[in-house]
Design an enzyme around this catalytic site. Structure first.
Site, short mmCIF file in Angstrom:
data_model
loop_
_atom_site.label_atom_id
_atom_site.label_comp_id
_atom_site.label_asym_id
_atom_site.label_seq_id
_atom_site.Cartn_x
_atom_site.Cartn_y
_atom_site.Cartn_z
N PHE A 111 1.50 5.56 0.48
CA PHE A 111 1.52 6.52 1.59
C PHE A 111 0.10 6.94 2.00
O PHE A 111 -0.22 7.02 3.19
CB PHE A 111 2.29 7.74 1.11
CG PHE A 111 2.71 8.72 2.17
CD1 PHE A 111 2.85 8.35 3.49
CD2 PHE A 111 3.00 10.03 1.81
CE1 PHE A 111 3.27 9.28 4.44
CE2 PHE A 111 3.42 10.95 2.75
CZ PHE A 111 3.55 10.58 4.07
N GLU A 161 0.83 -1.22 0.00
CA GLU A 161 0.00 0.00 0.00
C GLU A 161 0.86 1.26 0.00
O GLU A 161 1.93 1.29 0.59
CB GLU A 161 -0.92 0.02 1.22
CG GLU A 161 -1.94 -1.09 1.27
CD GLU A 161 -2.95 -1.06 0.13
OE1 GLU A 161 -3.01 -0.06 -0.61
OE2 GLU A 161 -3.68 -2.06 -0.03
N THR A 199 -5.96 7.97 -3.82
CA THR A 199 -5.98 8.31 -2.40
C THR A 199 -5.15 9.58 -2.15
O THR A 199 -5.40 10.31 -1.19
CB THR A 199 -5.45 7.16 -1.51
OG1 THR A 199 -4.15 6.80 -1.95
CG2 THR A 199 -6.36 5.96 -1.57
N1 LIG Z 1 5.33 14.35 -5.07
C1 LIG Z 1 4.28 13.71 -5.60
N2 LIG Z 1 4.21 12.38 -5.49
C2 LIG Z 1 3.13 11.77 -6.03
C3 LIG Z 1 2.11 12.47 -6.70
N3 LIG Z 1 1.18 11.59 -7.11
C4 LIG Z 1 1.62 10.39 -6.70
N4 LIG Z 1 2.79 10.47 -6.06
C5 LIG Z 1 3.61 9.40 -5.47
O1 LIG Z 1 2.98 8.17 -5.73
C6 LIG Z 1 2.37 7.67 -4.55
C7 LIG Z 1 0.95 7.27 -4.90
O2 LIG Z 1 0.52 6.32 -4.06
P1 LIG Z 1 -0.67 6.53 -3.04
O3 LIG Z 1 -0.19 7.40 -1.97
O4 LIG Z 1 -1.10 5.16 -2.72
O5 LIG Z 1 -1.83 7.25 -3.84
P2 LIG Z 1 -2.70 6.63 -5.05
O6 LIG Z 1 -1.97 5.43 -5.58
O7 LIG Z 1 -2.78 7.76 -6.03
O8 LIG Z 1 -4.03 6.23 -4.50
C8 LIG Z 1 2.40 8.78 -3.52
O9 LIG Z 1 2.45 8.32 -2.22
C9 LIG Z 1 3.63 9.54 -3.95
O10 LIG Z 1 4.80 8.91 -3.46
C10 LIG Z 1 2.24 13.90 -6.79
O11 LIG Z 1 1.39 14.59 -7.32
N5 LIG Z 1 3.34 14.46 -6.22
MG LIG Z 2 -1.91 3.56 -4.06
#
Ligand SMILES: Nc1nc2c(ncn2[C@@H]2O[C@H](COP(=O)(O)OP(=O)(O)O)[C@@H](O)[C@H]2O)c(=O)[nH]1
Ligand SMILES: [Mg+2]
Length: 417
Positions: free
Chosen positions: A47, A45, A377
């Site tokens: 962050f 999972e 998320t």
């Molecule tokens: N700095 C930055 N990191 C991002 C962004 N979008 C995604 N990430 C990275 O990709 C991860 C996406 O995983 P998550 O937190 O599970 O969110 P989700 O997968 O979009 O539901 C984040 O925790 C970040 O490490 C963004 O707009 N900016």
């Molecule tokens: Mg995710």
């Protein structure tokens, strides 16, 4: 006879209260009669789902504290699939990202490193949560039962030894009492599992298996409001807002009280800085969410439409896109000022990908209008932040549309106090 009994009871009560006093004096400066809950989340999972799991566990601790004296041990952040530029095996304490005194105003919390200093790496019991192998067969009841482990677990037992040893957060955790628990229910369903006589420290693995006690309710929002970002990240975001986006709390009507419990902005009172903010999720989402994710051209068109309808010229883009994709997007929006946050080496060395992600989220939270990505998320956490700041819902619950004709907008989860 009665009076003898009464006197006996009186003595007993006095004795107890005297003991109570002794206890109280003992407690000063020494360790209190505390119990400790540790938890883990599925390593796959990201962050932002983990941040959601914190709310579930925090409210489990709130419930446990109705019975006893529980402290939540905060699992350090690290080894994420998405944190490509952060060294693997490096873990960040919660204070890297969140304000611990704010968290402590909802439930008692402590860093794992502090727990290890006081208690060492041994817990009285460790349970890995899982669903029921047979599913729930249309019969929903709240329950848990010890069952054979369905998936590989991080604990092993050496031959001829009753100790189970696990490696979690790069740390050795051992216990004499380990089992897999199939569970169906909410966070508070496992109160009796955790709060057993004589058990003072419990690790609950795969805590995402339980549901929120009341998703979107008062407790949910209290726990969420207590999750204020660490000052150094808030300040970094504020510097960026001021320098590039003409945005500050006074002009934007986004001032917050020092203590989140006193901070209840009027709904719709927040104005936000003079920019559109976008969370543009790329990378694995392009494959995972297919037609729900727009091409860069399509994203640019939707951003431009918002800029025009709000008469704005600046846009802030938070994204996990590659450098080339960002350049391409900038080209498509060349009549506008496109900003994105790029940390200094010093900032990155200290706070890593997690710090950058949060600065991105904060800047998105303060915009006049926000548009996020489908079922991300990362976007959901920004929406919650905007609810906490008191933005009108129509400036928050928006998403970028992909190829699909039908483009359902996100559910409006309004704050409850
Ligand atoms: N700095 C930055 N990191 C991002 C962004 N979008 C995604 N990430 C990275 O990709 C991860 C996406 O995983 P998550 O937190 O599970 O969110 P989700 O997968 O979009 O539901 C984040 O925790 C970040 O490490 C963004 O707009 N900016
Ligand atoms: Mg995710």
């Amino acid at each position: 006879m009665t009076s003898v009994k009464t006197i006996a009871i009186l003595f007993l009560l006095q004795g107890l209260s005297a003991l109570g006093n002794v206890d109280e004096t003992c407690e000063i400066g020494a360790s209190k009669d505390e119990k400790y809950l540790l938890y883990t989340v599925n390593p796959g999972e990201g962050f932002n789902l983990r941040r959601d799991v914190y709310l579930r566990v925090a409210n489990l601790v709130r419930k446990l504290n109705e019975i006893d004296n529980w402290v939540l041990v905060l699992p350090p952040w690290g080894n994420f699939y998405h944190w490509k530029n952060t060294q693997r095996g490096k873990y960040f304490p919660w204070s890297s990202f969140f304000d611990l005194s704010s968290l402590n105003r909802w439930i008692p919390v402590m860093e794992l490193s502090d727990f290890l200093k006081v208690k060492g790496g041994t817990v009285d019991a460790a349970y890995i949560l899982q669903h029921y192998a047979e599913g729930w067969n249309g019969n929903w009841e709240e329950k848990y039962d010890e069952r054979p482990c369905i998936e590989p677990v991080p604990f092993t037992q050496e031959d001829g030894n009753n100790q189970w040893v696990g490696r979690i957060w790069g740390t050795q955790i051992s216990t004499e009492n380990f089992s897999c628990m199939s569970v169906q229910g909410h966070a508070s369903t496992i109160v009796p599992l955790v709060n057993k006589p004589g058990v003072r420290s419990v690790l609950v693995g795969r805590a995402e298996t339980v549901l929120h006690d009341e998703f979107g309710g008062k407790w949910f929002w209290s726990a969420r409001r207590s999750m204020r970002f660490a000052n150094h990240l808030q300040e970094e975001a504020n510097r960026f807002r001021k320098h590039f986006l003409d945005s500050d709390d006074t002009r934007d009507l986004t001032e917050k009280k020092e203590d989140w419990r006193d901070s209840k902005p009027k709904q719709d009172a927040a104005r936000g800085g003079p920019y559109v903010s976008v969370h543009l999720r790329r990378r694995d989402f392009i494959y995972a969410k297919g037609d729900e994710v727009p091409s860069l051209s399509k994203a640019a068109k939707q951003i431009e439409k918002l800029l025009k309808s709000y008469s704005l010229t600046k846009v802030f883009v938070a994204t996990d896109a590659s450098f080339d994709e960002i350049e391409e997007l900038k080209l498509k929006l060349k009549e506008y000022e496109v900003h994105y946050y790029s940390p200094s080496q010093e900032f990155f060395n200290q706070w890593g990908d997690g710090g950058v992600a949060i600065v991105d989220q904060i800047i998105c939270s303060y915009a006049r209008i926000f548009i996020g990505s489908y079922e991300s998320t990362f976007s959901f956490r920004i929406q919650e932040e905007r609810e906490i700041l008191g933005f009108p819902v129509e400036t928050t619950f928006n998403r970028l549309c992909g190829k699909k004709k039908k483009c359902e907008q996100p559910a409006k989860w309004k704050i409850v106090y």
